[in-house]
Design an enzyme around this catalytic site. Sequence first.
Site, mmCIF file in Angstrom:
data_model
loop_
_atom_site.group_PDB
_atom_site.id
_atom_site.type_symbol
_atom_site.label_atom_id
_atom_site.label_comp_id
_atom_site.label_asym_id
_atom_site.label_seq_id
_atom_site.Cartn_x
_atom_site.Cartn_y
_atom_site.Cartn_z
ATOM 1 N N ARG A 86 0.872 -1.423 -0.216
ATOM 2 C CA ARG A 86 0.042 0.002 -0.021
ATOM 3 C C ARG A 86 0.736 1.406 0.115
ATOM 4 O O ARG A 86 0.370 2.357 -0.026
ATOM 5 C CB ARG A 86 -1.008 -0.039 1.133
ATOM 6 C CG ARG A 86 -1.816 -1.281 1.263
ATOM 7 C CD ARG A 86 -3.048 -0.856 2.100
ATOM 8 N NE ARG A 86 -4.026 -0.053 1.622
ATOM 9 C CZ ARG A 86 -5.054 0.367 2.343
ATOM 10 N NH1 ARG A 86 -5.224 -0.047 3.797
ATOM 11 N NH2 ARG A 86 -5.905 1.043 1.943
ATOM 12 N N ASP A 87 2.017 1.169 0.083
ATOM 13 C CA ASP A 87 2.927 2.688 0.142
ATOM 14 C C ASP A 87 4.240 2.414 -0.569
ATOM 15 O O ASP A 87 5.418 2.655 -0.066
ATOM 16 C CB ASP A 87 3.040 2.946 1.485
ATOM 17 C CG ASP A 87 3.441 4.583 1.401
ATOM 18 O OD1 ASP A 87 3.364 5.159 0.250
ATOM 19 O OD2 ASP A 87 3.855 4.959 2.622
#
Length: 303
Positions: A86-87
């Site tokens: 997610r990042d």
Amino acid sequence: NMQPLERVYREIAILKKLDHRNVVKLVEVLDDPDEDGLHMAFELMTKGPVMEVPTDDPLTEDQARFYFRDVVLGTEYLHYHKIIHRDIKPSNLLLGDDGHVKIADFGVSNEFEGADALLSSTAGTPAFMAPEMISEQQQGFSGKALDVWAMGVTLFCFVFGECPFYDEYVVSLHNKIKNDPVEFPETPQVSSELKDLITKMLDKNPATRILIPEIKLHPWVTENSSNPLPLEEEHCTAVEVTDEEVQNSVKLIPSLSAVILVKSMLRKRSFSNPFECQGRRAERSMSAPGDRCSGDHLSCCCC
């Protein structure tokens, strides 16, 4: 009902056992009962991120390919273990001593069940967010596809030194991500295969966006099949955790501020990696008794 906490401990136990050349090792998770939140101590990566963005000195296509292949394998390994990062972005890709990139900071990662995660909460860095994360109707979206989008933005950064969509105002940035086509700068000139791959990763529709198994076969990645990537089963092995490992997944430390004080003292004295193998540490401690790390990692974690 202990279930949510139990789940967190189980996930941490798995994270601590992950072992892949392209994923930063999680050494310990510390919990101060007087504070909210857990502190994650990762292995020290002294060389830092693979690149800063923006930069006037981006990577060549060959360098970009070398690091991108690492990112693909590291992400495939995380997804294999049902973890969505997610990042993904260049500042979370750290250079190892072996010259390869390791993916760091799964702080906002989600463990999922089944074939893919359906996520509904937004996390991550605005310029790397996929369009489906910022749509008005908040329905669930595929976690794997989010990571692929962020990998596409990252690859664009590698070769052009800037993000494909950028605006200092978040609302304008969101509009560009949702509506603007990818435009490639005139310079540096890059191959049509690379543009093709980036375009397929930055497909605004997650249902048609390229998948990791397809990325691994893309001509740009494999240099027209002359340099294939290992199959998933060749570099991913399942991690099993015991009940005991789940119970001991987090170390309780009554006062983390004491650990942090030790950390800052250590930092002033030495930049050596506290996680090198015990044997070399023992040798060194015999020659320099003042520079000895206690065996439990805690006095010198997360420097």
